[in-house]
Design a protein around this motif. Structure first.
Motif, mmCIF file in Angstrom:
data_model
loop_
_atom_site.group_PDB
_atom_site.id
_atom_site.type_symbol
_atom_site.label_atom_id
_atom_site.label_comp_id
_atom_site.label_asym_id
_atom_site.label_seq_id
_atom_site.Cartn_x
_atom_site.Cartn_y
_atom_site.Cartn_z
ATOM 1 N N VAL A 81 0.858 -1.178 0.000
ATOM 2 C CA VAL A 81 0.000 0.000 0.000
ATOM 3 C C VAL A 81 0.900 1.235 0.000
ATOM 4 C CG1 VAL A 81 -1.815 1.256 1.202
ATOM 5 C CG2 VAL A 81 -1.774 -1.251 1.288
ATOM 6 N N VAL A 82 0.559 2.211 -0.849
ATOM 7 C CA VAL A 82 1.310 3.462 -0.928
ATOM 8 C C VAL A 82 0.379 4.613 -0.566
ATOM 9 C CG1 VAL A 82 2.614 5.010 -2.442
ATOM 10 C CG2 VAL A 82 2.827 2.531 -2.724
ATOM 11 N N THR A 83 0.816 5.478 0.338
ATOM 12 C CA THR A 83 0.049 6.663 0.704
ATOM 13 C C THR A 83 0.075 7.669 -0.435
ATOM 14 O OG1 THR A 83 0.963 6.367 2.924
ATOM 15 C CG2 THR A 83 -0.316 8.358 2.518
ATOM 16 N N LEU A 84 -1.100 8.100 -0.898
ATOM 17 C CA LEU A 84 -1.155 9.105 -1.951
ATOM 18 C C LEU A 84 -1.659 10.446 -1.443
ATOM 19 C CD1 LEU A 84 -2.459 6.963 -4.943
ATOM 20 C CD2 LEU A 84 -0.104 7.397 -4.214
ATOM 21 N N SER A 85 -2.496 10.420 -0.421
ATOM 22 C CA SER A 85 -2.969 11.642 0.235
ATOM 23 C C SER A 85 -3.665 11.207 1.511
ATOM 24 C CB SER A 85 -3.938 12.430 -0.669
ATOM 25 O OG SER A 85 -5.184 11.763 -0.774
ATOM 26 N N ALA A 86 -4.224 12.159 2.240
ATOM 27 C CA ALA A 86 -4.910 11.818 3.483
ATOM 28 C C ALA A 86 -6.110 10.910 3.241
ATOM 29 C CB ALA A 86 -5.359 13.089 4.193
ATOM 30 N N LEU A 87 -6.693 10.975 2.052
ATOM 31 C CA LEU A 87 -7.911 10.212 1.773
ATOM 32 C C LEU A 87 -7.763 9.297 0.565
ATOM 33 C CD1 LEU A 87 -10.642 12.975 2.370
ATOM 34 C CD2 LEU A 87 -10.008 11.111 3.906
ATOM 35 N N ARG A 88 -6.523 8.981 0.180
ATOM 36 C CA ARG A 88 -6.326 8.128 -0.996
ATOM 37 C C ARG A 88 -5.082 7.264 -0.818
ATOM 38 N NH1 ARG A 88 -6.957 11.675 -5.256
ATOM 39 N NH2 ARG A 88 -9.020 10.864 -5.735
ATOM 40 N N ALA A 89 -5.186 6.015 -1.278
ATOM 41 C CA ALA A 89 -4.047 5.086 -1.249
ATOM 42 C C ALA A 89 -4.047 4.282 -2.541
ATOM 43 C CB ALA A 89 -4.141 4.155 -0.039
ATOM 44 N N GLY A 90 -2.884 3.723 -2.877
ATOM 45 C CA GLY A 90 -2.762 2.944 -4.102
ATOM 46 C C GLY A 90 -1.865 1.749 -3.917
ATOM 47 N N VAL A 91 -2.014 0.774 -4.827
ATOM 48 C CA VAL A 91 -1.164 -0.409 -4.869
ATOM 49 C C VAL A 91 -0.807 -0.671 -6.327
ATOM 50 C CG1 VAL A 91 -0.947 -2.873 -4.365
ATOM 51 C CG2 VAL A 91 -2.330 -1.421 -2.854
ATOM 52 N N LEU A 92 0.486 -0.858 -6.610
ATOM 53 C CA LEU A 92 0.926 -1.194 -7.962
ATOM 54 C C LEU A 92 1.259 -2.680 -8.036
ATOM 55 C CD1 LEU A 92 3.292 1.579 -9.399
ATOM 56 C CD2 LEU A 92 1.122 0.776 -10.335
ATOM 57 N N LEU A 93 0.738 -3.330 -9.070
ATOM 58 C CA LEU A 93 0.995 -4.739 -9.327
ATOM 59 C C LEU A 93 1.589 -4.880 -10.733
ATOM 60 C CD1 LEU A 93 -2.469 -6.033 -8.086
ATOM 61 C CD2 LEU A 93 -0.319 -6.348 -6.858
ATOM 62 N N GLY A 94 2.409 -5.900 -10.904
ATOM 63 C CA GLY A 94 3.005 -6.116 -12.221
ATOM 64 C C GLY A 94 4.412 -5.570 -12.298
ATOM 65 N N ALA A 95 4.756 -4.932 -13.416
ATOM 66 C CA ALA A 95 6.133 -4.520 -13.700
ATOM 67 C C ALA A 95 6.501 -3.261 -12.927
ATOM 68 C CB ALA A 95 6.302 -4.294 -15.200
ATOM 69 N N VAL A 96 6.930 -3.430 -11.674
ATOM 70 C CA VAL A 96 7.189 -2.281 -10.810
ATOM 71 C C VAL A 96 8.653 -1.871 -10.771
ATOM 72 C CG1 VAL A 96 5.202 -2.797 -9.348
ATOM 73 C CG2 VAL A 96 7.456 -3.699 -8.729
ATOM 74 N N GLU A 97 9.573 -2.791 -11.064
ATOM 75 C CA GLU A 97 10.996 -2.474 -10.957
ATOM 76 C C GLU A 97 11.689 -2.722 -12.298
ATOM 77 O OE1 GLU A 97 14.513 -3.135 -7.759
ATOM 78 O OE2 GLU A 97 13.557 -4.971 -8.465
ATOM 79 N N TRP A 98 12.392 -1.696 -12.804
ATOM 80 C CA TRP A 98 13.072 -1.753 -14.097
ATOM 81 C C TRP A 98 14.560 -1.533 -13.857
ATOM 82 C CZ3 TRP A 98 10.146 -2.070 -18.798
ATOM 83 C CH2 TRP A 98 8.768 -2.126 -18.576
ATOM 84 N N ILE A 99 15.375 -2.501 -14.339
ATOM 85 C CA ILE A 99 16.800 -2.519 -14.030
ATOM 86 C C ILE A 99 17.623 -2.562 -15.316
ATOM 87 C CG2 ILE A 99 18.631 -3.743 -12.764
ATOM 88 C CD1 ILE A 99 16.342 -5.115 -11.173
ATOM 89 N N TRP A 100 18.670 -1.749 -15.367
ATOM 90 C CA TRP A 100 19.643 -1.783 -16.455
ATOM 91 C C TRP A 100 20.948 -2.334 -15.866
ATOM 92 C CZ3 TRP A 100 15.709 1.464 -15.868
ATOM 93 C CH2 TRP A 100 14.902 1.732 -16.972
#
Length: 322
Positions: free
Chosen positions: A60-79
């Motif tokens: 869970v990621v805090t986006l504001s006092a009244l909003r949160a989000g979760v990212l699924l899938g391709a979250v980390e990109w490495i060179w």
């Protein structure tokens, strides 16, 4: 979990030939997100289901006092051949949302749906920057997005809502074994509130998208089957039992967020392997965002261009309540 060179294979890594002839490796965050909208708050919880070294815990990621989000899938990109730090889209999500919703110098519409679209488009721009360096064929299922963003929020005078925003790709063959990757405009699926006449109950989102007929049962399925692992938890006390009964019966909007959160915390521990990592937060309709199970700092690092936070700087990262 990574993306493969020629095929999208869950146990392998993504390798793509960039302009500078360097590989791109992508680590996936996979698992489940469980959402419960009660009468006084909306709870969002995550449980990881990764099986390969390098895969990431969905948090869970805090986006504001009244909003949160979760990212699924391709979250980390490495060179791997570059000195640049990996791109962590989940670590950048808070900043991306803040920029998207910055109304300085322009009128505020007050339209919650336009806020969701603004966040979706802002994330699209960032995903296009990194995904444009994938130049080998990637085979995804028809309904399998490269990235999925789950948003929950509370809108005054409207109520709680939850959305799933999917980012699919399209590839064009430009030469032998060389493909152009385009990230399409996101699709928006409102998960909550339900259509009129439909039950208000638990919502579960998984990545990779699962076939409901063949996947492990969702938490709501187990509740309705009176699974023995949950039977004792749901009857721990009279208040909790009443709240869970409302959720199971399709009236979660009448349940108590505190009781629902107590149940979800215990239930997810009961139905997942011991090593499963959980995060959980509550968007309280009156007091705003607060952590119930906070992820470790290493789970979502700060963006590479972000300065370290001063120890006494203001933050929405409240300590979990006892």
């Amino acid at each position: 979990m990574c993306i493969c060179v020629h095929l999208w294979l869950l146990p392998s890594g993504v390798r793509a030939q960039g302009d500078a002839a360097q590989e791109v490796a992508v680590n996936l965050a996979e698992g489940r997100v469980v959402i419960c909208a009660a009468k006084d708050g909306i709870i969002v919880a995550t449980a990881d289901e990764h099986t390969e070294p390098g895969s990431r815990q969905p948090v869970v990621v805090t986006l504001s006092a009244l909003r949160a989000g979760v990212l699924l899938g391709a979250v980390e990109w490495i060179w791997p051949e570059s000195s640049d730090k990996p791109v962590r889209l989940d670590g950048e999500l808070e900043r991306i949302a803040a920029v998207a919703l910055n109304t300085s110098g322009r009128p505020k519409s007050g339209d919650a749906a336009s806020d969701i679209e603004s966040i979706g488009v802002a994330l699209l721009e960032r995903v296009r920057e990194v995904a444009g360096q994938l130049h080998h064929k990637i085979n995804l299922g028809e309904d399998e997005p490269l990235l999925r963003l789950v948003l929950v929020d509370y809108v005054p005078d409207y109520g709680p809502e939850a959305w799933a925003i999917d980012y699919h790709i399209h590839q064009d063959a430009l030469a032998s074994d060389y493909w152009r990757t385009r990230v399409l405009r996101p699709s928006y699926n409102q998960l909550y509130p339900p259509e009129k006449g439909q039950p208000h109950t638990l919502i579960e989102v998984r990545y990779p998208p699962a076939n409901r007929a063949t996947a492990a049962p969702e938490l709501l399925d187990l509740l309705r089957q009176n699974d023995p692992r949950l039977a004792q938890i749901r009857t721990a006390n009279e208040i909790l039992a009443k709240s869970v009964a409302l959720v199971t019966g399709g009236e979660s909007q009448k349940s108590l967020a505190a009781s629902d959160a107590d149940f979800l915390r215990a239930a997810l521990h009961a139905v997942t392997p011991p090593e499963t990592k959980l995060t959980m937060a509550l968007v309280d309709f009156d007091r705003g965002f607060r952590w119930l199970i906070q992820p470790p700092a290493s789970a979502v690092p700060a963006p590479a261009d972000e300065k370290p936070r001063e120890p006494d700087a203001p933050t929405l990262r409240r300590k979990p309540s006892n």
